[in-house]
Design a protein around this motif. Sequence first.
Motif, short mmCIF file in Angstrom:
data_model
loop_
_atom_site.label_atom_id
_atom_site.label_comp_id
_atom_site.label_asym_id
_atom_site.label_seq_id
_atom_site.Cartn_x
_atom_site.Cartn_y
_atom_site.Cartn_z
N GLU A 54 0.85 -1.19 0.00
CA GLU A 54 0.00 0.00 0.00
C GLU A 54 0.89 1.25 0.00
OE1 GLU A 54 -3.33 1.91 -0.50
OE2 GLU A 54 -3.53 -0.21 0.07
N GLY A 55 0.70 2.11 -1.01
CA GLY A 55 1.49 3.33 -1.11
C GLY A 55 2.91 3.12 -1.61
N ILE A 56 3.21 1.94 -2.11
CA ILE A 56 4.56 1.60 -2.57
C ILE A 56 4.55 1.39 -4.08
CG2 ILE A 56 6.44 -0.09 -2.42
CD1 ILE A 56 6.11 1.56 0.11
N ASP A 57 5.52 1.96 -4.77
CA ASP A 57 5.69 1.70 -6.20
C ASP A 57 6.38 0.34 -6.34
OD1 ASP A 57 6.47 1.59 -8.89
OD2 ASP A 57 6.82 3.75 -9.00
N PRO A 58 5.74 -0.62 -7.01
CA PRO A 58 6.37 -1.95 -7.11
C PRO A 58 7.72 -1.92 -7.81
CG PRO A 58 4.44 -1.79 -8.55
CD PRO A 58 4.42 -0.57 -7.67
N ASP A 59 7.95 -0.95 -8.68
CA ASP A 59 9.27 -0.83 -9.30
C ASP A 59 10.35 -0.51 -8.27
OD1 ASP A 59 8.87 -1.42 -12.04
OD2 ASP A 59 7.98 0.54 -12.38
N ASP A 60 9.98 0.22 -7.20
CA ASP A 60 10.97 0.63 -6.20
C ASP A 60 11.41 -0.52 -5.32
OD1 ASP A 60 10.83 3.19 -7.17
OD2 ASP A 60 9.53 3.96 -5.57
N VAL A 61 10.60 -1.57 -5.20
CA VAL A 61 10.94 -2.68 -4.30
C VAL A 61 11.19 -3.97 -5.08
CG1 VAL A 61 9.80 -1.70 -2.30
CG2 VAL A 61 8.48 -3.15 -3.86
N TYR A 62 11.39 -3.82 -6.39
CA TYR A 62 11.72 -4.98 -7.21
C TYR A 62 13.07 -5.54 -6.75
CZ TYR A 62 12.81 -7.69 -11.42
OH TYR A 62 13.15 -8.70 -12.29
N SER A 63 13.13 -6.83 -6.54
CA SER A 63 14.37 -7.44 -6.06
C SER A 63 14.34 -8.93 -6.37
CB SER A 63 14.52 -7.24 -4.55
OG SER A 63 13.67 -8.13 -3.83
N ARG A 64 15.38 -9.63 -5.95
CA ARG A 64 15.46 -11.07 -6.14
C ARG A 64 14.79 -11.85 -5.01
NH1 ARG A 64 21.78 -10.76 -7.57
NH2 ARG A 64 21.49 -9.00 -6.16
N VAL A 65 14.24 -11.15 -4.02
CA VAL A 65 13.61 -11.85 -2.90
C VAL A 65 12.45 -12.73 -3.37
CG1 VAL A 65 12.30 -11.56 -0.76
CG2 VAL A 65 14.38 -10.21 -1.15
N PRO A 66 11.46 -12.21 -4.12
CA PRO A 66 10.38 -13.10 -4.54
C PRO A 66 10.85 -14.24 -5.42
CG PRO A 66 10.21 -10.97 -5.65
CD PRO A 66 11.24 -10.82 -4.58
N TYR A 67 11.91 -14.02 -6.20
CA TYR A 67 12.47 -15.07 -7.05
C TYR A 67 13.14 -16.14 -6.20
CZ TYR A 67 12.18 -11.75 -11.00
OH TYR A 67 11.77 -10.86 -11.96
N GLU A 68 14.09 -15.72 -5.38
CA GLU A 68 14.98 -16.68 -4.72
C GLU A 68 14.43 -17.20 -3.40
OE1 GLU A 68 17.30 -18.04 -6.23
OE2 GLU A 68 17.55 -16.69 -7.95
N LYS A 69 13.77 -16.35 -2.63
CA LYS A 69 13.13 -16.88 -1.42
C LYS A 69 11.94 -17.75 -1.80
CE LYS A 69 11.32 -15.48 3.10
NZ LYS A 69 11.04 -14.34 4.00
N GLY A 70 11.22 -17.32 -2.87
CA GLY A 70 10.13 -18.16 -3.36
C GLY A 70 10.63 -19.50 -3.84
#
Length: 608
Positions: free
Chosen positions: A375-391
């Motif tokens: 909420e209130g966050i630009d998804p481009d600003d928090v794009y990272s490898r976390v959803p890829y690699e932790k997932g």
Amino acid sequence: MGRIDPHSFTESSEPATRHIGLALYLDFPSSTIVGSALFTLDTPHTGPFSLDTRGLTIHSVLSPETQTPIPFSLSAAHPISGSQLSLTLSNHTSFLISYTTSPSSSALQWLLPPQTLAKSHPFVYTQCHPIHARSVFPCQDTPAVRIRYSALLNIPSHLSAVMAARHLHRRQPREGDLPSAASWCSPGRVVEEFLMDQPVPPYLFAFAVGGLGNRKVGPRTRLYAEDVPALLDSAAAEFAGTEEMIREGESLFGPYEWERFDLLVLPPSFPYAGMENPRMVFLTPTVVKGDATGTHVVAHELAHSWTGNLITNKTNEHFWLNEGFTTYAERRIVEAVQGEQRATLNIGIGWRGLNEDVERFKDNLEFTKLKNNQEGIDPDDVYSRVPYEKGFQFLWRIERQVGRPSFDEFLKKYIATFKFKSIDTETFIDFLKANIPGIENQVDLVLWTEGTGIPPDAYEPDSSSYKMIVSLANEFINGRMPREDEVADWQGQEWELYLDNLPKSIEASQVIALDSRYKLSESKDYAVKVSFLQRAISCGCRDYYNEVEKTLKEVGMRRYLRLLYTALVKGSGKEDDKVFAKRIFSEARECYHPIAQGVVEAIFAKHL
């Protein structure tokens, strides 16, 4: 009832869009598109109806049957969500919107001939992920709403168009294709006609227009790129094994539902390694490495054909459902085609990247969660490898618990159950517990999906080749460089893993000695080159700053830009480096896609 997505104005009480008929006049001199969008809704609707837009000028909204105006208003622009287009419908199932895009559309990059590889024709392409489709056409720009669409692209006749849809015809423009564009039937124009008759989230809308050539790669794959024979030939050779990967994907995950798996190698400004647009995957030219190691990117985008494109995260707060599953699926395909050692190297590189990005978010651990609040966050600003690699690590943990045969059976059932649907983390967890009874007593599902950081039962690779490379990197602090016989069989991924694991406290003289022996600063593999240059910057080795500048001016991939610009303005801590970085960006900015521009600007805002 409320919004269904923190990044969309779409309301839960409003019907979903079933189909959009687009007619787009691409005007290269003005870098704009004059368009019309004919919407068909799931059910008739009376009352307010909301659409997402960004930078669009709305000319009219009409009832298509009667051509009578439909009242509308456009809100002031929100910095993340754009502007809400509010319509007042009266038992409408369809409506026609006429509009024009902005020259600064966040999804579109318009390239002049000198900015392309061939330097002979202009080029334009889209990048709609995650919430940029709204800057190309009005839409319910959320992955929770899947749409079918048709598209007419009116372009100069000396150019060609490709799209993430079935190509139907290349024909002459007709009166009435786009009533709002007086120049639609101008001489020297053609219309390329496309159809996407399978429901997809709006972020998978994609096209490119330019001077394109192509090569056949396999029965379901054709390679497209700028019409430069050397590029076309080398890319076709790099991806010659694509059909084998498709067949392996089908054996693992079920039928390939998209008919074609074509590839488009874009100009160097493309901000991602790849984008999984169905039927037409977009790729950065940096994956054409000459040794077939770039095929793991193609394997990743192929895996999205099942996990992401068939089953989609309902919102970006559940992005791991796309990328964690796809990273797991990619490595299974790579293992089947290229062997377990190659897949293990990918896991090792990913493990290092996961640790780096968890450290990157140490002041905002919310974004180290798989399921997070945006909420209130630009998804481009928090794009990272976390959803890829932790997932990936989460799914790999479940596989280790239940065994690969049982997990494979579960995956096929999961894909068959939810294909062409958008789901959230809770839906996945409920399905997991229903189909693997007792799994919640063996794996802490809440810790994995809602906990911060890396769970204690995550797993660093344990192969002999991985351990050898990491061990060699750790010995570098003592001046021990790998011998030539130890690296004789290394390709780019081995070097990338080695460089990523080098100690931080190395001397400039050691960096120079390593490069003198192995010429890493001259590598044609940008993952290797950027990793090396990153370390050269961090130890203040200015011998390589000319190569840093050259790299930042010839490649627009956002990950490489983030690594090098961050090293310059944060890692080295030197004022001269900050001035150097600002100068390069001012000179290279127009060659970067708007998404990549935003990445660099965010780095400067944080560290300068």
